[in-house]
Design an enzyme around this catalytic site. Structure first.
Site, short mmCIF file in Angstrom:
data_model
loop_
_atom_site.label_atom_id
_atom_site.label_comp_id
_atom_site.label_asym_id
_atom_site.label_seq_id
_atom_site.Cartn_x
_atom_site.Cartn_y
_atom_site.Cartn_z
CG ASP A 35 -2.03 0.83 1.18
OD1 ASP A 35 -2.29 1.29 0.03
OD2 ASP A 35 -2.56 1.19 2.18
CG HIS A 52 -0.46 1.95 -9.31
ND1 HIS A 52 -0.54 1.69 -7.98
CD2 HIS A 52 -1.58 2.75 -9.38
CE1 HIS A 52 -1.45 2.18 -7.42
NE2 HIS A 52 -2.15 2.84 -8.48
CB SER A 80 -9.14 -5.11 -3.07
OG SER A 80 -9.57 -3.86 -3.27
CG LEU A 146 8.70 -17.51 -3.82
CD1 LEU A 146 8.33 -17.43 -2.17
CD2 LEU A 146 9.06 -16.07 -4.24
C1 IPE Z 1 -5.72 -2.74 -0.31
O1 IPE Z 1 -5.29 -1.44 -0.42
C2 IPE Z 1 -5.69 -3.20 -1.57
C3 IPE Z 1 -4.34 -3.47 -2.22
C4 IPE Z 1 -3.18 -3.22 -1.41
C5 IPE Z 1 -4.41 -4.17 -3.52
P1 IPE Z 1 -6.43 0.08 -0.42
O2 IPE Z 1 -5.56 0.87 -0.48
O3 IPE Z 1 -7.22 -0.48 -1.51
O4 IPE Z 1 -7.11 -0.15 0.92
P2 IPE Z 1 -7.73 1.01 1.76
O5 IPE Z 1 -8.83 1.39 0.63
O6 IPE Z 1 -6.80 1.85 2.07
O7 IPE Z 1 -8.36 0.17 2.70
C1 IPE Z 2 -1.57 0.21 -3.43
O1 IPE Z 2 -1.41 1.57 -3.28
C2 IPE Z 2 -1.75 -0.29 -4.69
C3 IPE Z 2 -3.20 -0.70 -4.92
C4 IPE Z 2 -4.32 -0.50 -4.07
C5 IPE Z 2 -3.56 -1.24 -6.11
P1 IPE Z 2 -2.43 2.65 -3.39
O2 IPE Z 2 -2.80 2.78 -4.66
O3 IPE Z 2 -3.72 2.27 -2.53
O4 IPE Z 2 -1.77 3.87 -2.72
P2 IPE Z 2 -2.49 4.91 -1.65
O5 IPE Z 2 -2.74 4.02 -0.69
O6 IPE Z 2 -3.73 5.54 -2.35
O7 IPE Z 2 -1.44 5.71 -1.49
MG MG Z 3 -4.19 2.34 -0.51
#
Ligand code: IPE
Ligand code: IPE
Ligand code: MG
Length: 255
Positions: A35, A52, A80, A146
Protein backbone atom coordinates in the site's frame (compact mmCIF):
# COMPACT_ATOMS: atom_id res chain seq x y z
CA UNK A 1 23.09 -20.23 12.60
CA UNK A 2 22.19 -16.65 11.67
CA UNK A 3 22.30 -16.06 7.93
CA UNK A 4 23.28 -12.75 6.45
CA UNK A 5 22.34 -11.87 2.94
CA UNK A 6 24.17 -8.92 1.47
CA UNK A 7 21.53 -6.70 -0.11
CA UNK A 8 21.90 -6.04 -3.77
CA UNK A 9 21.87 -2.29 -3.66
CA UNK A 10 20.96 -0.09 -6.56
CA UNK A 11 21.99 3.53 -6.63
CA UNK A 12 18.90 4.69 -4.74
CA UNK A 13 19.61 2.51 -1.75
CA UNK A 14 21.90 3.28 1.16
CA UNK A 15 24.06 0.41 2.34
CA UNK A 16 22.43 -1.44 5.19
CA UNK A 17 24.07 -3.99 7.45
CA UNK A 18 22.03 -7.19 7.42
CA UNK A 19 20.47 -7.99 10.81
CA UNK A 20 21.09 -11.71 10.51
CA UNK A 21 18.16 -14.06 10.35
CA UNK A 22 17.78 -17.52 11.84
CA UNK A 23 17.95 -19.79 8.83
CA UNK A 24 15.64 -22.41 10.29
CA UNK A 25 12.98 -19.94 11.38
CA UNK A 26 12.00 -18.18 8.18
CA UNK A 27 8.20 -17.72 7.93
CA UNK A 28 6.89 -20.18 5.38
CA UNK A 29 4.12 -17.97 4.06
CA UNK A 30 4.41 -14.19 3.96
CA UNK A 31 1.45 -12.09 2.81
CA UNK A 32 1.90 -8.43 1.90
CA UNK A 33 -0.59 -5.59 1.48
CA UNK A 34 1.45 -3.40 -0.84
CA UNK A 35 0.00 0.00 0.00
CA UNK A 36 0.94 3.64 -0.50
CA UNK A 37 1.75 3.81 -4.20
CA UNK A 38 -0.65 6.71 -4.79
CA UNK A 39 0.63 8.80 -1.87
CA UNK A 40 4.23 8.10 -2.84
CA UNK A 41 3.53 9.52 -6.31
CA UNK A 42 1.48 12.46 -5.02
CA UNK A 43 4.34 13.49 -2.72
CA UNK A 44 6.50 13.77 -5.81
CA UNK A 45 3.94 15.70 -7.82
CA UNK A 46 3.40 12.69 -10.09
CA UNK A 47 0.21 10.90 -11.15
CA UNK A 48 -0.86 7.95 -9.00
CA UNK A 49 0.00 5.49 -11.73
CA UNK A 50 3.66 6.50 -11.48
CA UNK A 51 3.55 5.06 -7.96
CA UNK A 52 2.14 1.78 -9.26
CA UNK A 53 4.88 1.58 -11.84
CA UNK A 54 7.57 2.17 -9.23
CA UNK A 55 5.87 -0.39 -6.98
CA UNK A 56 6.21 -3.02 -9.68
CA UNK A 57 10.00 -2.72 -9.46
CA UNK A 58 9.78 -3.33 -5.73
CA UNK A 59 7.79 -6.51 -6.34
CA UNK A 60 10.68 -7.84 -8.42
CA UNK A 61 13.21 -7.17 -5.68
CA UNK A 62 11.07 -8.59 -2.91
CA UNK A 63 10.37 -11.74 -4.92
CA UNK A 64 14.11 -12.22 -5.43
CA UNK A 65 14.81 -11.73 -1.76
CA UNK A 66 11.99 -14.02 -0.63
CA UNK A 67 13.14 -16.76 -2.95
CA UNK A 68 16.77 -16.33 -1.82
CA UNK A 69 16.01 -16.69 1.87
CA UNK A 70 13.69 -19.66 1.44
CA UNK A 71 10.18 -18.28 1.94
CA UNK A 72 7.81 -20.94 0.54
CA UNK A 73 4.79 -18.80 -0.33
CA UNK A 74 4.63 -15.05 -0.98
CA UNK A 75 1.11 -13.70 -1.39
CA UNK A 76 0.90 -10.17 -2.75
CA UNK A 77 -2.30 -8.10 -2.64
CA UNK A 78 -2.30 -6.50 -6.06
CA UNK A 79 -5.95 -5.60 -6.63
CA UNK A 80 -8.95 -5.85 -4.33
CA UNK A 81 -12.61 -6.36 -5.20
CA UNK A 82 -13.09 -2.79 -3.96
CA UNK A 83 -10.36 -1.29 -6.17
CA UNK A 84 -12.78 -1.18 -9.14
CA UNK A 85 -14.08 2.01 -7.49
CA UNK A 86 -10.97 3.86 -8.66
CA UNK A 87 -10.85 6.12 -11.75
CA UNK A 88 -10.91 4.18 -15.01
CA UNK A 89 -7.41 5.20 -16.09
CA UNK A 90 -5.98 3.90 -12.82
CA UNK A 91 -7.90 0.61 -13.01
CA UNK A 92 -6.77 0.18 -16.63
CA UNK A 93 -3.17 0.77 -15.60
CA UNK A 94 -3.40 -1.70 -12.73
CA UNK A 95 -4.86 -4.32 -15.08
CA UNK A 96 -1.97 -3.78 -17.46
CA UNK A 97 0.69 -4.10 -14.74
CA UNK A 98 0.70 -7.91 -14.60
CA UNK A 99 1.19 -7.93 -18.37
CA UNK A 100 4.20 -5.60 -18.11
CA UNK A 101 5.57 -7.36 -15.06
CA UNK A 102 5.42 -10.80 -16.62
CA UNK A 103 6.63 -9.70 -20.06
CA UNK A 104 9.91 -8.58 -18.55
CA UNK A 105 10.21 -10.84 -15.53
CA UNK A 106 8.78 -14.25 -16.44
CA UNK A 107 12.14 -15.61 -17.68
CA UNK A 108 13.74 -14.81 -14.31
CA UNK A 109 10.81 -16.39 -12.45
CA UNK A 110 11.27 -19.53 -14.51
CA UNK A 111 15.01 -19.51 -13.90
CA UNK A 112 14.41 -19.10 -10.17
CA UNK A 113 12.03 -22.07 -10.12
CA UNK A 114 9.17 -19.82 -8.95
CA UNK A 115 5.60 -21.03 -9.35
CA UNK A 116 3.06 -18.31 -10.19
CA UNK A 117 -0.46 -18.59 -8.83
CA UNK A 118 -3.42 -16.31 -8.22
CA UNK A 119 -6.27 -15.98 -5.79
CA UNK A 120 -9.37 -13.91 -6.52
CA UNK A 121 -12.18 -13.78 -9.04
CA UNK A 122 -10.07 -14.26 -12.14
CA UNK A 123 -12.67 -14.69 -14.87
CA UNK A 124 -13.86 -11.09 -14.88
CA UNK A 125 -10.38 -9.63 -15.41
CA UNK A 126 -9.67 -8.09 -18.82
CA UNK A 127 -8.62 -10.52 -21.53
CA UNK A 128 -5.01 -9.29 -21.76
CA UNK A 129 -4.53 -9.59 -18.00
CA UNK A 130 -5.92 -13.12 -17.96
CA UNK A 131 -3.79 -14.13 -20.92
CA UNK A 132 -0.49 -12.95 -19.43
CA UNK A 133 -1.18 -14.45 -16.01
CA UNK A 134 -2.43 -17.75 -17.44
CA UNK A 135 0.69 -18.05 -19.55
CA UNK A 136 2.88 -17.46 -16.49
CA UNK A 137 0.94 -20.02 -14.45
CA UNK A 138 1.14 -22.57 -17.23
CA UNK A 139 4.89 -22.09 -17.76
CA UNK A 140 5.69 -22.29 -14.06
CA UNK A 141 3.19 -24.91 -12.89
CA UNK A 142 5.80 -27.62 -12.39
CA UNK A 143 8.24 -25.38 -10.53
CA UNK A 144 8.71 -26.26 -6.89
CA UNK A 145 10.50 -23.21 -5.56
CA UNK A 146 8.82 -20.10 -4.14
CA UNK A 147 5.08 -19.91 -4.78
CA UNK A 148 4.35 -16.36 -5.93
CA UNK A 149 0.68 -15.90 -5.32
CA UNK A 150 -0.97 -12.75 -6.67
CA UNK A 151 -4.25 -11.64 -5.11
CA UNK A 152 -5.98 -10.19 -8.15
CA UNK A 153 -9.53 -9.00 -7.85
CA UNK A 154 -9.44 -10.61 -4.44
CA UNK A 155 -11.94 -9.99 -1.65
CA UNK A 156 -12.08 -12.14 1.43
CA UNK A 157 -15.81 -11.69 2.03
CA UNK A 158 -16.63 -12.67 -1.53
CA UNK A 159 -14.35 -15.68 -1.15
CA UNK A 160 -16.13 -16.81 2.01
CA UNK A 161 -19.63 -16.28 0.62
CA UNK A 162 -18.59 -18.30 -2.41
CA UNK A 163 -17.32 -21.07 -0.15
CA UNK A 164 -20.60 -21.10 1.77
CA UNK A 165 -22.54 -21.40 -1.49
CA UNK A 166 -20.38 -24.32 -2.63
CA UNK A 167 -20.96 -26.19 0.60
CA UNK A 168 -24.67 -25.34 0.64
CA UNK A 169 -25.09 -26.74 -2.83
CA UNK A 170 -23.33 -29.96 -1.81
CA UNK A 171 -25.71 -30.23 1.13
CA UNK A 172 -28.64 -29.66 -1.21
CA UNK A 173 -27.39 -32.40 -3.52
CA UNK A 174 -27.05 -34.77 -0.60
CA UNK A 175 -23.25 -35.01 -1.03
CA UNK A 176 -22.52 -33.45 2.35
CA UNK A 177 -24.27 -33.75 5.67
CA UNK A 178 -24.57 -30.54 7.72
CA UNK A 179 -22.94 -32.23 10.70
CA UNK A 180 -19.83 -32.87 8.58
CA UNK A 181 -19.20 -29.18 7.89
CA UNK A 182 -16.07 -28.14 9.72
CA UNK A 183 -13.16 -25.70 9.45
CA UNK A 184 -11.20 -28.00 7.22
CA UNK A 185 -14.07 -28.40 4.75
CA UNK A 186 -14.57 -24.64 4.67
CA UNK A 187 -10.84 -23.99 4.10
CA UNK A 188 -10.91 -26.37 1.15
CA UNK A 189 -13.50 -24.18 -0.60
CA UNK A 190 -11.32 -21.07 -0.39
CA UNK A 191 -8.98 -19.88 -3.15
CA UNK A 192 -6.12 -20.72 -0.81
CA UNK A 193 -7.13 -24.38 -0.40
CA UNK A 194 -3.77 -25.67 -1.60
CA UNK A 195 -1.66 -23.23 0.42
CA UNK A 196 -0.47 -23.18 4.00
CA UNK A 197 -1.81 -20.30 6.10
CA UNK A 198 0.23 -17.08 6.26
CA UNK A 199 2.64 -16.80 9.18
CA UNK A 200 3.35 -13.13 8.68
CA UNK A 201 1.32 -10.26 7.27
CA UNK A 202 3.10 -7.07 6.23
CA UNK A 203 1.29 -3.84 5.37
CA UNK A 204 3.12 -0.77 4.17
CA UNK A 205 2.08 2.91 4.15
CA UNK A 206 1.06 3.32 7.79
CA UNK A 207 -2.47 1.95 7.43
CA UNK A 208 -3.31 -0.69 10.00
CA UNK A 209 -6.25 -2.56 8.57
CA UNK A 210 -6.90 -5.67 6.50
CA UNK A 211 -8.97 -4.11 3.70
CA UNK A 212 -10.77 -7.40 3.04
CA UNK A 213 -7.57 -9.46 2.76
CA UNK A 214 -7.43 -13.11 3.89
CA UNK A 215 -9.75 -12.62 6.87
CA UNK A 216 -10.03 -16.34 7.53
CA UNK A 217 -6.46 -17.31 6.68
CA UNK A 218 -4.79 -14.65 8.88
CA UNK A 219 -6.43 -15.91 12.08
CA UNK A 220 -3.06 -16.65 13.69
CA UNK A 221 -0.64 -14.68 11.53
CA UNK A 222 1.77 -12.17 13.04
CA UNK A 223 1.12 -8.61 11.81
CA UNK A 224 3.88 -6.17 10.92
CA UNK A 225 3.22 -2.58 9.87
CA UNK A 226 5.50 0.10 8.54
CA UNK A 227 5.00 3.77 7.63
CA UNK A 228 7.10 3.25 4.50
CA UNK A 229 5.19 3.53 1.22
CA UNK A 230 5.41 0.45 -0.98
CA UNK A 231 7.64 2.06 -3.65
CA UNK A 232 10.18 2.84 -0.91
CA UNK A 233 10.04 -0.64 0.62
CA UNK A 234 13.23 -2.63 0.13
CA UNK A 235 15.08 -5.74 1.26
CA UNK A 236 16.17 -4.14 4.51
CA UNK A 237 12.54 -3.45 5.53
CA UNK A 238 11.60 -6.98 4.58
CA UNK A 239 14.47 -8.33 6.60
CA UNK A 240 13.41 -6.23 9.59
CA UNK A 241 9.88 -7.67 9.33
CA UNK A 242 11.32 -11.20 9.29
CA UNK A 243 13.69 -10.38 12.13
CA UNK A 244 10.81 -9.08 14.27
CA UNK A 245 8.78 -12.15 13.35
CA UNK A 246 11.61 -14.33 14.58
CA UNK A 247 11.53 -12.52 17.90
CA UNK A 248 7.79 -12.92 18.46
CA UNK A 249 6.28 -15.65 20.60
CA UNK A 250 3.36 -17.33 18.87
CA UNK A 251 1.07 -19.13 21.28
CA UNK A 252 -1.90 -20.19 19.15
CA UNK A 253 -4.07 -19.98 22.22
CA UNK A 254 -1.74 -22.09 24.34
CA UNK A 255 0.69 -20.99 27.03
C1 IPE B 1 -5.62 -2.63 -0.23
O1 IPE B 1 -5.25 -1.32 -0.35
C2 IPE B 1 -5.61 -3.30 -1.59
C3 IPE B 1 -4.31 -3.49 -2.19
C4 IPE B 1 -3.15 -3.19 -1.67
C5 IPE B 1 -4.32 -4.12 -3.49
P1 IPE B 1 -6.31 -0.14 -0.51
O2 IPE B 1 -5.52 1.10 -0.62
O3 IPE B 1 -7.27 -0.45 -1.58
O4 IPE B 1 -7.10 -0.20 0.88
P2 IPE B 1 -7.88 0.94 1.66
O5 IPE B 1 -8.87 1.54 0.70
O6 IPE B 1 -6.88 1.93 2.11
O7 IPE B 1 -8.50 0.23 2.83
C1 IPE C 1 -1.58 0.22 -3.29
O1 IPE C 1 -1.37 1.58 -3.34
C2 IPE C 1 -1.82 -0.38 -4.65
C3 IPE C 1 -3.20 -0.78 -4.89
C4 IPE C 1 -4.21 -0.68 -4.06
C5 IPE C 1 -3.48 -1.34 -6.18
P1 IPE C 1 -2.55 2.61 -3.37
O2 IPE C 1 -2.91 2.86 -4.79
O3 IPE C 1 -3.67 2.17 -2.50
O4 IPE C 1 -1.87 3.90 -2.77
P2 IPE C 1 -2.49 4.89 -1.71
O5 IPE C 1 -2.91 4.06 -0.54
O6 IPE C 1 -3.63 5.57 -2.38
O7 IPE C 1 -1.37 5.81 -1.37
MG1 MG D 1 -4.09 2.42 -0.55
Amino acid sequence: MPIKFPFKKDKKQPTTEPLGLEENHIPKHVAIIMDGNGRWAKNRGMPRIAGHKEGMGVVKRIVRYASDIGVKVLTLYAFSTENWKRPKNEVDFLMKLPVDFLSTYLPELIERNVQVRTIGDFDVLPEHTQKAVKEAMEKTKDNDGLILNFALNYGSRYEMVHAVKQIASKVQDGEVDISDIDESMFSKELYTSELIEPDLLIRTSGEQRLSNFLLWQLAYAEFWFTEVYWPDFDESHFEKALYDFQNRKRRFGGV
